[in-house]
Design an enzyme around this catalytic site. Structure first.
Site, PDB file in Angstrom:
ATOM      1  N   HIS A 197       1.512   2.107  -3.246  1.00  0.00           N
ATOM      2  CA  HIS A 197       0.475   2.928  -3.872  1.00  0.00           C
ATOM      3  C   HIS A 197       0.963   4.351  -4.061  1.00  0.00           C
ATOM      4  CE1 HIS A 197      -2.202  -0.300  -3.993  1.00  0.00           C
ATOM      5  NE2 HIS A 197      -2.970  -0.068  -2.951  1.00  0.00           N
TER       6      HIS A 197
ATOM      7  N   ASP B 212       0.879  -1.178   0.000  1.00  0.00           N
ATOM      8  CA  ASP B 212       0.000   0.000   0.000  1.00  0.00           C
ATOM      9  C   ASP B 212       0.912   1.223   0.000  1.00  0.00           C
ATOM     10  OD1 ASP B 212      -2.193   1.891   0.585  1.00  0.00           O
ATOM     11  OD2 ASP B 212      -3.334   0.117   1.149  1.00  0.00           O
TER      12      ASP B 212
END
Length: 555
Positions: A332, A298
């Site tokens: 991300h 993430d």
């Protein structure tokens, strides 16, 4: 060991002297006048966990041995608790004041996959107070603590995490399903247990509210994944040299801490790890991250300060944060603020960092309902390569989805509507970004504010980006971009500006463009282009949706 502690003590004295000098000045922070972060200091006394019966056979559960060694060391005034080389199986580890937990080379601290070893406790998750499983490594209200050395702490996250089929190859998916667990009815997600699946079907199951009993939380226990390392309300912290990997949820989570140094740390998770952030600095003050590497599932390096009303009530911004000489691989976002930033963020300095293969490079995200002010953000000397989405992104319509759409996924742009300004309205302002080079991105720069609260005061200079698309600015004001060199495949238009006011562009270099500007919206105005060879564009500008030719000046 003695040399290491002499180094820490000497450096701490230097930092303390600098801190005193810093307090004597009233100058605002800048890259020439950075915040100062105090280091912990430890006694040289060293205790090995072997003294407490620990065994490195990968079978013996060493939870009691490690925690007793830490507690005894703290009671005696502190020092070093040594974890020698070997594989040490353990349950949750609690850090105590004045203790440096030191991992020797080839020391692997392996967290157990036995969930019964993790108690359900009142904790915090994504900015809210939540019931969660006890974190594998944790401390609350402790001072002068450290985890140092050369070893690895593995959180056994694969035992906890659900996995989306679309993020694995066919062979990986088949192997995962064959290992046990449960596949959802739609065949798109694998869950490690019935409790995990049950919790996933509920809205905010971990919330601490009246009427939820211990039996209820126990029935979804496996779903309430812990963060690997959680430090809450601690002061003078050092994380140095250690690899933190395979976290059940977030990897490193300092919460409401002060004077935190993260140096030469490696945070590692599988790229498909859901909520597998690298480090989330939440409502912390005086933080230094340097020489560290993040390769996660993430966001890589992320700043938070609580969520919605809970974060505004806490009212603790993340402030005085320095990030330098660090690398982010898969994530991300390379460096991220938000979206849980309701307590605000300010005085943040990121420099001399490299992002390789992240979905987004510099990522600033929020949404209505958060409130909070993000300001005084400085970034310079940033290198990027193979960015899946935007190189630089500001977005006030964060929708809690992966930043890059998956194959076949169709996303619809959010409906733009003007709403009243309230305490729930977030504010993004005063960003300074310079000396950025990006070799490959889907879009160079994306700025999307709210009609009732435009993103404002963004200053960018000396930017070179190779991307599929150019610059997209929506609902923003006082945006200044100078010395931008952009090589994009789709230059129709090169600049899309929707309700942008006070957009100053100077010394823009580009190969060619079918259309230089598409300007839309009735509030677009005071858009200027100077020092640029506009003749290289086949068409200069089109104006739609209430925008007029008077909104643009090309000199």
């Amino acid at each position: 060991m003695i040399k290491f502690h002499q180094y820490v003590i000497g450096l701490s004295l230097l930092i303390s002297a600098q801190s005193f000098a810093q307090k004597q000045t009233t100058k605002p922070y800048s890259f020439e006048n950075l915040p100062v972060v105090a280091l912990p200091v430890f006694k040289n006394d060293t205790i090995s966990i072997l003294k407490y019966g620990a065994k490195n056979d990968g079978i013996t559960l060493n939870t009691k041995s490690i925690n007793t060694a830490i507690a005894d060391c703290s009671k005696k005034g502190g020092g070093v608790v040594l974890i020698p080389a070997g594989l040490w199986l353990t349950g949750p580890i609690e850090l105590k004041s004045n203790v440096n937990l030191h991992l020797q080379k080839n020391a692997l601290v392996q967290l157990t996959k036995d969930f019964d070893q993790f108690e359900l406790v009142e904790s915090n998750w994504e900015g809210f107070e939540q019931m969660r499983n006890q974190s594998p490594v944790w401390a609350t209200n402790q001072t002068n603590i450290a985890i140092t050395g050369y070893g690895i702490i593995d959180g056994a996250g694969d035992a906890w995490r659900m996995v989306k089929k679309e993020k694995l190859t066919d062979n990986q998916w088949k192997k995962l399903v064959a290992s046990g667990g449960i596949v959802a009815e739609d065949k798109k997600t694998w869950y490690p247990s019935e409790k995990t699946l049950k919790g996933s079907k509920m809205k905010d199951p971990g919330a601490i509210v009246a009427g939820k009993t211990p039996d209820f939380y126990a029935s979804i226990k496996d779903f309430l994944r812990p963060n690997l390392l959680v430090l809450t309300n601690c002061k003078r912290i050092l994380l140095e040299g250690v690899t933190f990997q395979n976290s059940p949820a977030w990897n490193l989570h300092p919460l409401m801490c002060e004077d935190l140094t993260v140096r030469n740390v490696y945070a590692k998770n599988p790229w498909y790890a859901q909520n597998g952030d690298g480090i989330d600095i939440e409502s912390c003050k005086n933080v230094l991250i340097e020489g560290s590497t993040f390769d996660v599932g993430d966001d890589g390096i992320c700043v938070k300060s609580g969520r919605d009303a809970s974060g505004r009530k806490r009212n603790m911004p993340t402030e005085n944060l320095i990030i330098r000489n660090s690398t982010v691989y898969h994530a991300h976002g390379g460096f991220v603020i938000g979206s849980e930033m309701s307590g605000g963020a300010k005085n943040i300095f990121i420099s001399d960092c490299t992002f390789v293969g992240t979905d987004i490079g510099l990522r600033f995200k929020t949404t209505r309902g958060r409130g909070g002010v993000v300001e005084k953000i400085y970034a310079k000397n940033i290198n990027m390569k193979d960015i899946g989405g935007e190189a630089i992104l500001f977005d006030m319509y964060y929708a809690a989805v992966d930043p890059v759409p998956l194959s076949g996924e169709n996303r619809v742009a959010p409906k733009v509507q003007l709403l009243p300004v309230t305490v729930e309205t977030p504010i993004f302002r005063d960003f300074h970004i310079s000396n950025v080079v990006c070799d490959g991105a889907s879009k160079a720069i994306f700025v999307r504010g709210l009609p009732e609260m435009n993103i404002s005061d963004i200053f960018m200079d000396h930017i070179t980006i190779k991307a599929d698309q150019g610059v997209d600015i929506q609902e923003a004001k006082n945006i200044k971009i100078s010395d931008l060199q952009i090589h994009s495949k789709n230059n129709n238009p090169l600049f899309n500006i929707q309700n942008g006011n006070g957009v100053e562009l100077s010394t823009i270099k580009f190969d060619k463009a079918d259309l230089l500007f598409k300007i839309s919206g009735s509030t677009s105005g005071k858009i200027t282009l100077t020092g640029t060879d506009a003749a290289k564009a086949a068409d200069k500008a089109v104006f739609t949706d209430g925008a007029t030719a008077q909104s643009l000046t090309i000199k």
